[in-house]
Motif scaffolding. Structure first.
Motif, PDB file in Angstrom:
ATOM      1  N   ALA A  72       1.245  -1.125   0.118  1.00 44.58           N
ATOM      2  CA  ALA A  72      -0.269  -0.045   0.361  1.00 44.58           C
ATOM      3  C   ALA A  72       0.588   0.952  -0.024  1.00 44.58           C
ATOM      4  CB  ALA A  72      -0.885   0.083   1.484  1.00 44.58           C
ATOM      5  N   ASP A  73       1.375   1.771   0.889  1.00 46.82           N
ATOM      6  CA  ASP A  73       2.620   2.322   1.132  1.00 46.82           C
ATOM      7  C   ASP A  73       4.337   2.701   1.866  1.00 46.82           C
ATOM      8  OD1 ASP A  73       3.351   5.057   1.773  1.00 46.82           O
ATOM      9  OD2 ASP A  73       2.051   5.898   2.298  1.00 46.82           O
ATOM     10  N   ILE A  74       5.045   2.371   0.610  1.00 45.93           N
ATOM     11  CA  ILE A  74       6.038   1.924   1.886  1.00 45.93           C
ATOM     12  C   ILE A  74       6.497   2.695   3.200  1.00 45.93           C
ATOM     13  CG2 ILE A  74       7.885   3.237   0.330  1.00 45.93           C
ATOM     14  CD1 ILE A  74       8.593  -0.137   1.686  1.00 45.93           C
ATOM     15  N   ALA A  75       5.826   4.073   2.942  1.00 46.13           N
ATOM     16  CA  ALA A  75       5.867   5.123   3.574  1.00 46.13           C
ATOM     17  C   ALA A  75       5.575   4.800   5.489  1.00 46.13           C
ATOM     18  CB  ALA A  75       5.606   6.429   3.615  1.00 46.13           C
ATOM     19  N   GLY A  80       6.590  -1.000   5.302  1.00 44.15           N
ATOM     20  CA  GLY A  80       8.253  -0.555   5.712  1.00 44.15           C
ATOM     21  C   GLY A  80       9.121  -1.339   6.233  1.00 44.15           C
ATOM     22  N   LYS A  81       8.819  -1.706   7.960  1.00 44.07           N
ATOM     23  CA  LYS A  81       9.354  -3.343   7.962  1.00 44.07           C
ATOM     24  C   LYS A  81       9.364  -4.483   7.217  1.00 44.07           C
ATOM     25  CE  LYS A  81      10.187  -1.842  12.409  1.00 44.07           C
ATOM     26  NZ  LYS A  81      10.215  -1.953  13.909  1.00 44.07           N
ATOM     27  N   ARG A  84      11.618  -4.017   3.887  1.00 43.86           N
ATOM     28  CA  ARG A  84      12.973  -4.532   4.431  1.00 43.86           C
ATOM     29  C   ARG A  84      13.247  -5.977   4.940  1.00 43.86           C
ATOM     30  NH1 ARG A  84      17.594  -4.217   6.450  1.00 43.86           N
ATOM     31  NH2 ARG A  84      18.484  -3.425   7.823  1.00 43.86           N
ATOM     32  N   GLU A  87      13.286  -7.815   1.162  1.00 40.83           N
ATOM     33  CA  GLU A  87      14.263  -6.838   0.778  1.00 40.83           C
ATOM     34  C   GLU A  87      15.561  -7.552   1.171  1.00 40.83           C
ATOM     35  OE1 GLU A  87      15.937  -3.309   1.983  1.00 40.83           O
ATOM     36  OE2 GLU A  87      18.010  -3.579   1.025  1.00 40.83           O
ATOM     37  N   ILE A  98      11.639  -4.996  -6.245  1.00 43.11           N
ATOM     38  CA  ILE A  98      11.378  -3.386  -7.119  1.00 43.11           C
ATOM     39  C   ILE A  98      10.394  -3.549  -6.068  1.00 43.11           C
ATOM     40  CG2 ILE A  98       9.979  -2.166  -8.959  1.00 43.11           C
ATOM     41  CD1 ILE A  98      11.639  -4.269 -11.362  1.00 43.11           C
ATOM     42  N   PHE A  99       9.911  -2.331  -5.579  1.00 39.54           N
ATOM     43  CA  PHE A  99       9.361  -1.843  -4.654  1.00 39.54           C
ATOM     44  C   PHE A  99       7.988  -0.723  -5.350  1.00 39.54           C
ATOM     45  CE2 PHE A  99      10.324  -2.217   0.023  1.00 39.54           C
ATOM     46  CZ  PHE A  99      11.910  -2.704  -0.309  1.00 39.54           C
ATOM     47  N   CYS A 100       6.741  -1.184  -5.276  1.00 38.06           N
ATOM     48  CA  CYS A 100       5.839  -0.917  -5.989  1.00 38.06           C
ATOM     49  C   CYS A 100       4.869  -0.267  -4.468  1.00 38.06           C
ATOM     50  CB  CYS A 100       4.840  -0.734  -7.170  1.00 38.06           C
ATOM     51  SG  CYS A 100       6.153  -1.573  -8.002  1.00 38.06           S
ATOM     52  N   SER A 101       4.275   1.899  -4.309  1.00 36.94           N
ATOM     53  CA  SER A 101       3.380   1.689  -3.471  1.00 36.94           C
ATOM     54  C   SER A 101       1.929   1.677  -4.282  1.00 36.94           C
ATOM     55  CB  SER A 101       3.974   3.160  -2.446  1.00 36.94           C
ATOM     56  OG  SER A 101       4.877   2.570  -1.951  1.00 36.94           O
ATOM     57  N   ASP A 103      -0.817   2.619  -2.896  1.00 35.70           N
ATOM     58  CA  ASP A 103      -1.706   3.543  -2.255  1.00 35.70           C
ATOM     59  C   ASP A 103      -3.005   3.216  -1.946  1.00 35.70           C
ATOM     60  OD1 ASP A 103      -1.472   6.221  -0.469  1.00 35.70           O
ATOM     61  OD2 ASP A 103      -1.392   7.220  -2.673  1.00 35.70           O
TER      62      ASP A 103
ATOM     63  N   ILE B  74      15.081   0.695   4.918  1.00 36.80           N
ATOM     64  CA  ILE B  74      13.300   1.556   4.333  1.00 36.80           C
ATOM     65  C   ILE B  74      12.625   1.743   5.977  1.00 36.80           C
ATOM     66  CG2 ILE B  74      12.619  -1.131   4.137  1.00 36.80           C
ATOM     67  CD1 ILE B  74      12.055   2.680   1.776  1.00 36.80           C
ATOM     68  N   ALA B  75      12.529   0.976   6.820  1.00 31.69           N
ATOM     69  CA  ALA B  75      11.664   0.574   7.675  1.00 31.69           C
ATOM     70  C   ALA B  75      11.367   2.102   8.604  1.00 31.69           C
ATOM     71  CB  ALA B  75      11.909  -0.934   8.484  1.00 31.69           C
ATOM     72  N   GLY B  80      11.163   6.015   4.220  1.00 33.94           N
ATOM     73  CA  GLY B  80      10.458   5.346   3.935  1.00 33.94           C
ATOM     74  C   GLY B  80       9.253   6.169   2.442  1.00 33.94           C
ATOM     75  N   LYS B  81       9.448   7.576   3.533  1.00 34.68           N
ATOM     76  CA  LYS B  81       8.854   8.760   3.442  1.00 34.68           C
ATOM     77  C   LYS B  81       9.617   9.132   1.678  1.00 34.68           C
ATOM     78  CE  LYS B  81       5.988  10.745   6.278  1.00 34.68           C
ATOM     79  NZ  LYS B  81       4.639  11.494   6.566  1.00 34.68           N
ATOM     80  N   ARG B  84       9.366   6.324  -1.004  1.00 32.70           N
ATOM     81  CA  ARG B  84       7.776   6.747  -1.392  1.00 32.70           C
ATOM     82  C   ARG B  84       7.853   8.146  -2.810  1.00 32.70           C
ATOM     83  NH1 ARG B  84       2.967   6.616  -3.184  1.00 32.70           N
ATOM     84  NH2 ARG B  84       1.802   6.543  -1.456  1.00 32.70           N
ATOM     85  N   GLU B  87       9.816   6.365  -5.516  1.00 27.65           N
ATOM     86  CA  GLU B  87       9.158   6.148  -6.369  1.00 27.65           C
ATOM     87  C   GLU B  87       8.454   6.774  -7.627  1.00 27.65           C
ATOM     88  OE1 GLU B  87       7.218   3.137  -3.764  1.00 27.65           O
ATOM     89  OE2 GLU B  87       5.860   2.924  -5.748  1.00 27.65           O
ATOM     90  N   VAL B  97      12.107   0.974  -9.703  1.00 27.64           N
ATOM     91  CA  VAL B  97      13.184   1.297  -9.485  1.00 27.64           C
ATOM     92  C   VAL B  97      13.597   0.394  -8.024  1.00 27.64           C
ATOM     93  CG1 VAL B  97      11.683   3.170  -7.471  1.00 27.64           C
ATOM     94  CG2 VAL B  97      13.547   2.721  -6.521  1.00 27.64           C
TER      95      VAL B  97
END
Lengths: 300, 300
Positions: A72-75, A80-81, A84, A87, A98-101, A103, B74-75, B80-81, B84, B87, B97
């Motif tokens: 949903a949202d890496i932020a 995030g955890k 991590r 990864e 490859i990360f995708c958020s 949202d 990233i955690a 994280g922000k 985001r 990305e 990315v």
DNA sequence: CTGAAAGCGCTTACAG
DNA sequence: CTGAAAGCGCTTACAG
């Protein structure tokens, strides 16, 4: 200062790149390559700082050693955890991620899935937003390995990893009950995701089982949002009212709401847990009532 | 159910894949392709759900439309922000990315850089750990676009994006002074990173400029750690002592320390800002004294 | 206006 | 034990 390729090594040594490839892939034994030759190849490769071109490899073998992660949202610290861990585990296995958020938007995740398909990722880890059932079904049909995480669709047959949300929620509520709380509120969002629903059900079950019963006015179902006005409003309703109708504990179903909630509570000058006890799902910096289970995901 | 390739389209239409490639890359005009033919190609491509193979493209063109991001963790919500935003901006430009968490360890970032090189990323965004100067220098020599973020090495000539840490810290300290605080403590870590040092210097400058002066006992430089014992210890030293030696404000130089610190303070039953005022760098869920400037990073 | 051909850097049957 | 060759799916001079 071009990057050195297999060919460079082959030419300099007067051997074929076939041989070089074999040696560098550790197949010397298998093909009974001359020990001495193999040594020379390795030596030169090191000297020239040979780095295999993963793109070429990928094209040839169809495997990119890359996995696509859609969350949903890496932020969000919870993700995030999660990211991590994924990864880290992936790196250990020689994979990139490859990360995708997304949202929580199905339009976004759809684009992202397409993008990842074009990149020929070897597998997906997805925390699917609502209304993305179709995308997921398609993906499953395409036979690429896929695991759903944190969410799942009951009606779709797929691999998934989730905490037992029902259980966690049931336990958390019971915990509050055991502490003598009588009016336990639930603040959750309106996402029709299986995990959210399970959390709600667990909460209700605990109340019913304990004989406290479900009080509708204590359940706040808020629209999903990044913004805290709804949460603030809900908190006020739960705390600034007749003594008889007040909540003495609040269970937040996501850490995001939990954080917003804590802010509001402290702004109102309320004391935790004196005035109101608080438990939140996956709050990274406070209570941890559920730990995300992350395990080795995917080796072909 | 194989994926359709340029060739499939070309064969079915009895044209060359050259032509198909031109059309699909929007070069119809440039090469004056027969309008009608172009239409047919596009139609069939859509019908077969053609997805260009980015790997093959990458191999041919040497551009992967991928950027490598190396950050500490990233955690950590700050990163994280950041991740985001990066990305999101990258996606807008059609870039992917790959995320890597270096955990502040140069050995890790070195491996990660190598991995990214093998993946032929088009550019790097790196928040370099201590002692990674050599790696960065090498990378610069390789001519791949690179931007350092959140940190930089004064002795290395590179692009970088940072907040003005000195200024932010100076202002934050002045803010506390303006509020009438007299004994302002600094809790920071021992990382020899330019940004940490700047934060320390900004703090000191503000104290000196205001005439309060620097008090060594109010500066706590702790080893970098994920664990909160050192912070807890520091907080105790700053708050549980003679009235005359107590801190009446604390500036945390990282949000991580800030969060730990807040926990400790509340455990000690202290009141914020009654007993002690708190300001923290890049704390995502509380004060924001500095905002990370993220801008479009990289288009070739 | 369109096509045949080379080549990006690899891997892997196949042949000897 | 080692090499010549094909091919992954694309792009792009070059030729006509």
């Amino acid at each position: 200062m071009k990057k050195t390729s297999l060919n460079d090594i082959a030419n300099q040594l007067g051997v074929s790149k076939t041989l070089v490839s074999f040696v560098l892939n550790g197949k010397s034994k298998e093909y009974r390559i001359n020990e001495e030759l193999a040594q020379k190849v390795m030596a030169l490769a090191k000297e020239l700082n040979y780095q295999p071109n993963r793109i070429a490899q990928g094209l040839r073998t169809g495997k990119t050693r890359t996995i696509g992660l859609i969350i949903a949202d890496i932020a969000n610290p919870f993700f995030g955890k999660l990211g991590r861990e994924i990864e880290q585990e992936a790196a250990k296995q020689g994979y990139r991620v490859i990360f995708c958020s997304s949202d929580e938007k199905p339009e976004k995740s759809e684009l992202q899935i397409r993008m990842l398909q074009q990149s020929l990722v070897d597998g997906y880890i997805i925390s699917p937003p609502m209304n993305s059932e179709e995308q997921i079904k398609k993906l499953i049909k395409s036979k690429t390995p896929l695991v759903l995480i944190d969410r799942y669709f009951p009606q779709i047959d797929s691999n998934y990893i989730v905490v037992d949300n029902f259980d966690a929620s049931y336990n958390a509520t019971n915990h509050l009950i055991a502490k003598g709380r009588k009016r336990i509120a639930l603040v959750t969002n309106n996402l029709q995701l299986a995990n959210m629903i399970d959390r709600q059900e667990g909460y209700k079950k605990a109340l019913v089982d304990s004989g406290l019963g479900i009080k509708e006015e204590l359940i706040k179902i808020l629209p999903f949002s990044h913004d805290n006005t709804d949460v603030a409003q809900a908190i006020k309703e739960l705390t600034l009212c007749d003594e008889a109708k007040k909540a003495d504990a609040i269970l937040f179903s996501t850490s995001k709401m939990g954080i917003m909630g804590l802010e509001c509570i402290s702004e109102l000058g309320l004391n935790i847990p004196g005035d109101v006890a608080v438990v939140s799902f996956d709050n990274p910096d406070a209570y941890k009532i559920c730990v995300s289970p992350v395990t080795a995901i995917d080796h072909p």
